[in-house]
Write an enzyme that holds these catalytic residues in place. Structure first.
Site, PDB file in Angstrom:
ATOM      1  N   LYS A 136       0.876  -1.176   0.000  1.00 49.04           N
ATOM      2  CA  LYS A 136       0.000   0.000   0.000  1.00 49.04           C
ATOM      3  C   LYS A 136       0.909   1.220   0.000  1.00 49.04           C
ATOM      4  O   LYS A 136       1.719   1.392   0.920  1.00 49.04           O
ATOM      5  CB  LYS A 136      -0.862   0.043   1.257  1.00 49.04           C
ATOM      6  N   GLU A 178       0.676  -1.251  16.710  1.00 50.24           N
ATOM      7  CA  GLU A 178       0.391  -2.095  15.529  1.00 50.24           C
ATOM      8  C   GLU A 178       0.619  -3.574  15.847  1.00 50.24           C
ATOM      9  O   GLU A 178      -0.093  -4.443  15.369  1.00 50.24           O
ATOM     10  CB  GLU A 178       1.264  -1.690  14.335  1.00 50.24           C
ATOM     11  N   GLU A 228      -7.255  -5.837  -0.957  1.00 48.42           N
ATOM     12  CA  GLU A 228      -8.226  -5.546   0.096  1.00 48.42           C
ATOM     13  C   GLU A 228      -9.670  -5.665  -0.360  1.00 48.42           C
ATOM     14  O   GLU A 228     -10.466  -4.748  -0.206  1.00 48.42           O
ATOM     15  CB  GLU A 228      -7.963  -4.150   0.676  1.00 48.42           C
ATOM     16  N   ASN A 236      -7.064  -3.236   9.378  1.00 41.40           N
ATOM     17  CA  ASN A 236      -7.493  -1.873   9.724  1.00 41.40           C
ATOM     18  C   ASN A 236      -8.204  -1.814  11.068  1.00 41.40           C
ATOM     19  O   ASN A 236      -8.821  -0.802  11.403  1.00 41.40           O
ATOM     20  CB  ASN A 236      -8.423  -1.326   8.629  1.00 41.40           C
TER      21      ASN A 236
HETATM   22  N1  GLY Z   1      -1.917  -1.071   7.141  1.00 43.15           N
HETATM   23  C1  GLY Z   1      -2.973  -1.898   6.724  1.00 43.15           C
HETATM   24  C2  GLY Z   1      -2.696  -2.627   5.458  1.00 43.15           C
HETATM   25  O1  GLY Z   1      -1.570  -2.650   5.003  1.00 43.15           O
HETATM   26  O2  GLY Z   1      -3.598  -3.178   4.891  1.00 43.15           O
END
Ligand code: GLY
Length: 350
Positions: A136, A178, A228, A236
């Site tokens: 991402k 995280e 996703e 998330n």
């Molecule tokens: N930080 C969440 C993801 O990489 O999907």
């Protein structure tokens, strides 16, 4: 040295415990030119100018610190420098820094010549366990965090654990938010490990294990759902609320601090809508607080709600959240009403 494989639009490895100087040398041998982006603090602390000078085919481009670098004006300057330095399709960008730098460097690589190779060398715990892995890339805008971006996997991620010694306890703890998220959504062994470490200093002693376990989860999820469409959304957990808070604080809060409060919000919401038990809700607060992370805020709810509506997971006017049925068992909450969100927010206390 250990590595974990990610299978996305191409396969790549996340290497743990490599010396970044050697990594830069081998990357420079695979490309005619490499364009290295790093914030001044990282460049100075690790003598990047000297390291890159020895490579001859590398250019160093200094970016602003923190989330402020994820700005279209910075991307424009990078594009201009990529042009001036004649970076072609067979060349590469290398992003050395925290998550903001790997997001930015990856985005510049994704957009230059419709996508050139890039490598991530994360220097913060948050970037090692999350931002640098998964492809991402993106920048922020007035509309919100990370709304402009591209899925563009790195060619390699190289984690040099020596960088962790440069992090303040506050920054290390922000990364732990995280790690704790990963523990709650997928790997309870991470929570067991962290329950035995009641200070940031003691968590530092198990950093390699925490990073390995967290990256393993991330690699597994990303490999199953790179773009996703559903499963990846579990990563998330705590972020819909966290991103809104981060934006409202004008990015003065660390990402992990905002996520920490977002995790408590998501846990309380899970208690209300999914029956997540009180012990598991309390465990969120206990673990986060033991590393000095914040678990509540007094920001007014109205502006947070507005920002949550622009989150990437919103579909039309429906607000969606990741919740938990139990530890390791995430659940997609569709169409949560603003009344439920507001009463959950009130339960969090000031
Ligand atoms: N930080 C969440 C993801 O990489 O999907």
């Amino acid at each position: 040295m250990r590595h974990i494989t990610v299978v996305a639009e191409h396969e790549y490895k996340v290497h743990i415990d490599e010396h970044f100087e050697g990594v830069l040398h081998s990357i420079s041998q695979s490309h005619s030119k490499i364009f290295v982006v790093a914030p001044a603090f990282v460049a100075e602390t690790f003598h990047l100018e000297r390291v890159l000078h020895a490579l001859e085919n590398a250019t160093l481009f200094i970016v602003p610190e923190g989330e402020h670098q994820k700005d279209i004006a910075v991307v424009e300057k990078i594009w201009q420098a990529l042009g001036e330095n004649g970076l072609t399709r067979s060349d590469a960008v290398v992003a050395i820094g925290g998550g903001a730098t790997t997001d930015l460097g990856g985005f510049a690589a994704a957009t230059w010549l419709r996508g050139i190779s890039w490598y991530a060398i994360p220097t913060t715990l948050a970037a090692m366990v999350d931002a640098s892995v998964g492809g991402k890339t993106g920048i922020n805008s007035h509309a919100g965090k990370n709304l402009i971006g591209a899925f563009h996997s790195p060619t390699g991620v190289h984690i040099d654990l020596r960088f962790l010694a440069t992090l303040s306890d506050r920054d290390f703890a922000a990364g732990l938010a995280e790690v704790i998220k990963v523990g709650f959504i997928r790997d309870a062994s991470i929570l067991d490990i962290l329950q035995k470490q009641n200070t940031v200093s003691s968590a530092r002693t198990v950093a390699e294990d925490l990073i390995f376990r967290s990256v393993a989860v991330k690699a597994d999820v990303v490999s199953a759902d790179f773009q996703e469409s559903r499963l990846r959304e579990i990563l998330n957990y705590g972020h819909t609320f966290g991103h809104a808070l981060e934006k409202i604080s004008h990015y003065e809060m660390r990402h992990g601090e905002a996520v920490s409060i977002g995790l408590v919000f998501a846990a309380e919401l899970s208690g209300k809508l999914l029956g997540l038990n009180m012990d598991d809700i309390s465990l969120h607060r206990t673990l986060l607080q033991q590393f000095g992370l914040p678990t509540s805020t007094n920001v007014p709810f109205g502006p947070l709600l507005e920002l949550m509506r622009s989150d990437k997971k919103a579909r039309g006017s429906m607000l969606r959240f990741i919740g938990l049925n139990s530890v390791g068992n995430p659940h997609w909450l569709e169409d949560v009403s603003s009344e439920v969100l507001e009463s959950t927010y009130e339960r969090m206390g000031p």
